[in-house]
Design a protein around this motif. Structure first.
Motif, PDB file in Angstrom:
ATOM      1  N   SER A  38     -11.509 -41.184 -28.221  1.00 26.76           N
ATOM      2  CA  SER A  38     -11.918 -40.984 -26.838  1.00 26.76           C
ATOM      3  C   SER A  38     -10.687 -40.845 -25.951  1.00 26.76           C
ATOM      4  O   SER A  38      -9.739 -41.612 -26.056  1.00 26.76           O
ATOM      5  CB  SER A  38     -12.762 -42.177 -26.383  1.00 26.76           C
ATOM      6  OG  SER A  38     -13.146 -42.033 -25.041  1.00 26.76           O
ATOM      7  N   SER A  43     -13.145 -33.205 -26.035  1.00 28.16           N
ATOM      8  CA  SER A  43     -14.352 -32.776 -25.321  1.00 28.16           C
ATOM      9  C   SER A  43     -14.008 -31.937 -24.096  1.00 28.16           C
ATOM     10  O   SER A  43     -14.722 -30.983 -23.773  1.00 28.16           O
ATOM     11  CB  SER A  43     -15.187 -33.996 -24.915  1.00 28.16           C
ATOM     12  OG  SER A  43     -15.756 -34.612 -26.060  1.00 28.16           O
ATOM     13  N   GLN A  91     -23.567 -34.389 -27.279  1.00 24.96           N
ATOM     14  CA  GLN A  91     -23.588 -35.687 -27.966  1.00 24.96           C
ATOM     15  C   GLN A  91     -24.891 -36.446 -27.744  1.00 24.96           C
ATOM     16  O   GLN A  91     -25.443 -37.011 -28.682  1.00 24.96           O
ATOM     17  CB  GLN A  91     -22.412 -36.536 -27.478  1.00 24.96           C
ATOM     18  CG  GLN A  91     -22.369 -37.937 -28.067  1.00 24.96           C
ATOM     19  CD  GLN A  91     -21.141 -38.689 -27.603  1.00 24.96           C
ATOM     20  OE1 GLN A  91     -20.192 -38.106 -27.096  1.00 24.96           O
ATOM     21  NE2 GLN A  91     -21.147 -39.982 -27.773  1.00 24.96           N
ATOM     22  N   ASP A 173     -20.412 -31.172 -30.059  1.00 22.23           N
ATOM     23  CA  ASP A 173     -19.619 -32.232 -29.436  1.00 22.23           C
ATOM     24  C   ASP A 173     -20.171 -33.594 -29.856  1.00 22.23           C
ATOM     25  O   ASP A 173     -21.147 -34.080 -29.287  1.00 22.23           O
ATOM     26  CB  ASP A 173     -19.648 -32.094 -27.913  1.00 22.23           C
ATOM     27  CG  ASP A 173     -18.700 -33.078 -27.223  1.00 22.23           C
ATOM     28  OD1 ASP A 173     -17.923 -33.755 -27.930  1.00 22.23           O
ATOM     29  OD2 ASP A 173     -18.742 -33.170 -25.993  1.00 22.23           O
ATOM     30  N   GLU A 174     -19.565 -34.202 -30.869  1.00 20.60           N
ATOM     31  CA  GLU A 174     -19.969 -35.520 -31.372  1.00 20.60           C
ATOM     32  C   GLU A 174     -21.486 -35.586 -31.586  1.00 20.60           C
ATOM     33  O   GLU A 174     -22.161 -36.495 -31.083  1.00 20.60           O
ATOM     34  CB  GLU A 174     -19.540 -36.614 -30.389  1.00 20.60           C
ATOM     35  CG  GLU A 174     -18.041 -36.701 -30.143  1.00 20.60           C
ATOM     36  CD  GLU A 174     -17.338 -37.674 -31.079  1.00 20.60           C
ATOM     37  OE1 GLU A 174     -17.955 -38.077 -32.097  1.00 20.60           O
ATOM     38  OE2 GLU A 174     -16.188 -38.035 -30.787  1.00 20.60           O
ATOM     39  N   THR A 177     -22.887 -39.128 -33.250  1.00 24.33           N
ATOM     40  CA  THR A 177     -22.325 -40.423 -32.869  1.00 24.33           C
ATOM     41  C   THR A 177     -23.392 -41.488 -32.635  1.00 24.33           C
ATOM     42  O   THR A 177     -23.232 -42.646 -33.025  1.00 24.33           O
ATOM     43  CB  THR A 177     -21.463 -40.276 -31.604  1.00 24.33           C
ATOM     44  OG1 THR A 177     -20.362 -39.419 -31.910  1.00 24.33           O
ATOM     45  CG2 THR A 177     -20.919 -41.620 -31.142  1.00 24.33           C
ATOM     46  N   SER A 206     -15.288 -34.491 -33.246  1.00 26.86           N
ATOM     47  CA  SER A 206     -15.647 -35.850 -33.644  1.00 26.86           C
ATOM     48  C   SER A 206     -14.403 -36.733 -33.644  1.00 26.86           C
ATOM     49  O   SER A 206     -13.280 -36.247 -33.767  1.00 26.86           O
ATOM     50  CB  SER A 206     -16.285 -35.852 -35.035  1.00 26.86           C
ATOM     51  OG  SER A 206     -16.583 -37.170 -35.462  1.00 26.86           O
ATOM     52  N   HIS A 207     -14.634 -38.050 -33.537  1.00 29.33           N
ATOM     53  CA  HIS A 207     -13.537 -39.009 -33.704  1.00 29.33           C
ATOM     54  C   HIS A 207     -13.367 -39.385 -35.164  1.00 29.33           C
ATOM     55  O   HIS A 207     -12.386 -40.017 -35.534  1.00 29.33           O
ATOM     56  CB  HIS A 207     -13.833 -40.281 -32.891  1.00 29.33           C
ATOM     57  CG  HIS A 207     -15.004 -41.056 -33.426  1.00 29.33           C
ATOM     58  ND1 HIS A 207     -16.315 -40.694 -33.167  1.00 29.33           N
ATOM     59  CD2 HIS A 207     -15.059 -42.153 -34.215  1.00 29.33           C
ATOM     60  CE1 HIS A 207     -17.121 -41.542 -33.774  1.00 29.33           C
ATOM     61  NE2 HIS A 207     -16.396 -42.428 -34.413  1.00 29.33           N
ATOM     62  N   ASN A 208     -14.322 -38.968 -36.006  1.00 24.37           N
ATOM     63  CA  ASN A 208     -14.370 -39.402 -37.403  1.00 24.37           C
ATOM     64  C   ASN A 208     -14.022 -38.255 -38.339  1.00 24.37           C
ATOM     65  O   ASN A 208     -14.796 -37.309 -38.494  1.00 24.37           O
ATOM     66  CB  ASN A 208     -15.768 -39.951 -37.720  1.00 24.37           C
ATOM     67  CG  ASN A 208     -15.823 -40.666 -39.054  1.00 24.37           C
ATOM     68  OD1 ASN A 208     -15.187 -40.255 -40.012  1.00 24.37           O
ATOM     69  ND2 ASN A 208     -16.581 -41.748 -39.119  1.00 24.37           N
TER      70      ASN A 208
END
Length: 255
Positions: A38, A43, A91, A173-174, A177, A206-208
Motif C-alpha cells: 500500500s 493503484s 478491489q 486492481d487487487e 484482496t 496486487s501486494h501479493n
C-alpha cells in the motif's frame, strides 16, 4: 492490445510524486503483474492509465494504447475508450456497484454506453456474459441487488461488466484482496480462463507476488512510486535482486 507507458509521473499538490518516472511495455495478449505494498503507487498508476484521477492530479509522461496517446485526451474521448478498448475490475465490488440497482441492469447499461440502440441485445448480453463468468443461474443473478450476492459473486459481476464490451486491455486492481482463500482461488481461476478465452491483455495489481504468479508470467515491482525490479515471475521468486522484492517473496511464503 498493446500498452506502452513511458516516464509516467503523478503528483498531487505540493507533496512528493505518488508515481515517478514509471515505464513498462505490455504486448498484445500479455499479462503483466504490478506488485507493491500500500502506498507504492501501483493503484495510482492504474487510475492514471484509465484517466480516472482527479482533475488536480498532475500527470506527465506518455501512455499509448495500440499507438494512441491517452494522456491529454478529453473526458468524452476517454469515456469512449473505457469499456470498449480498456476496462477495470476494482478491489471492492460494493463500492464499484450501485447498491440501488439490480446487477443485470448495471451490466446492460455498461453495454449500452457503447451500443446505444441495443436494448434487446443488451438484455440478452447480460445473461450471456454472466454465464461466461461462471454463473449457472444467470437469470436470478441479473435480477439481484449487490447486497444479495456473496463477495465472490459480486467480483464475478464486476468481471462480467469489464468484459461485456470485449475490451483489449483489462486492469485488475487487487481483485481478490477481500475474499477468503477458497473464493480467491476460484476467482483467480476464472480470471485466468477469461483472459485465455478473450485473448485480452491484462495488468494485474496486487501486494501479493504469489497471487500475481497465478495469473501472470511477468511482473514489475513498485516501491515509493518507482519500479525497483522487473522480470519473469519465476526469476523474481527464485533470484530476487532488490531487497524489497526479497521481502515480498518471503512475506508470500508465510501467507
Amino acid at each position: 492490445m498493446s500498452l506502452s507507458v513511458r516516464d509516467l509521473s503523478v503528483a498531487f499538490g505540493r507533496r512528493a510524486p505518488a508515481v515517478e518516472s514509471v515505464g513498462f511495455e505490455l504486448a498484445d495478449g500479455e499479462r503483466l503483474g504490478v506488485i507493491g505494498e500500500s502506498g507504492s503507487g501501483k493503484s495510482v498508476t492504474s487510475l492514471a492509465l484509465m484517466g480516472l484521477l482527479p482533475e488536480y492530479a498532475r500527470v506527465t509522461g506518455s501512455v499509448s494504447l495500440d499507438g494512441q496517446e491517452l494522456l491529454g485526451l478529453g473526458d468524452r474521448e476517454l469515456s469512449k475508450l473505457r469499456g470498449e478498448k480498456m476496462s477495470m475490475v476494482f478491489q471492492e465490488p460494493m463500492t464499484a456497484l450501485d447498491p440501488t440497482m439490480r446487477v443485470g441492469r448495471q451490466i446492460a447499461e455498461a453495454y449500452r454506453l457503447h451500443h446505444p440502440r441495443s436494448g434487446a441485445a443488451a438484455r440478452e448480453q447480460v445473461e450471456t456474459v454472466l454465464d461466461k463468468v461462471g454463473f449457472t443461474d444467470a437469470r436470478r443473478v441479473s435480477l439481484s441487488y449487490p447486497h444479495e450476492l456473496s463477495g465472490g459473486q459480486r467480483q464475478r459481476v464486476l468481471l462480467a461488466m469489464a468484459v461485456v464490451n470485449k475490451p483489449g486491455l483489462i486492469i485488475f486492481d487487487e481483485p481478490t484482496t477481500a475474499l477468503d482463500v477458497l473464493v480467491q482461488a476460484e476467482v483467480l481461476q476464472l480470471i485466468d480462463a477469461t483472459l485465455t478465452a478473450t485473448g485480452a491483455s491484462a495488468l494485474f495489481i496486487s501486494h501479493n507476488i504469489a497471487v500475481v504468479s497465478q495469473v501472470c508470467t511477468r511482473a514489475v515491482v513498485m516501491r515509493g512510486g518507482r519500479i525497483v525490479e522487473d522480470g519473469p515471475i519465476a526469476e523474481l521468486f527464485e533470484h530476487p535482486k532488490h531487497p524489497y522484492t526479497r521481502a515480498l517473496v518471503e512475506a508470500a511464503a508465510h501467507e
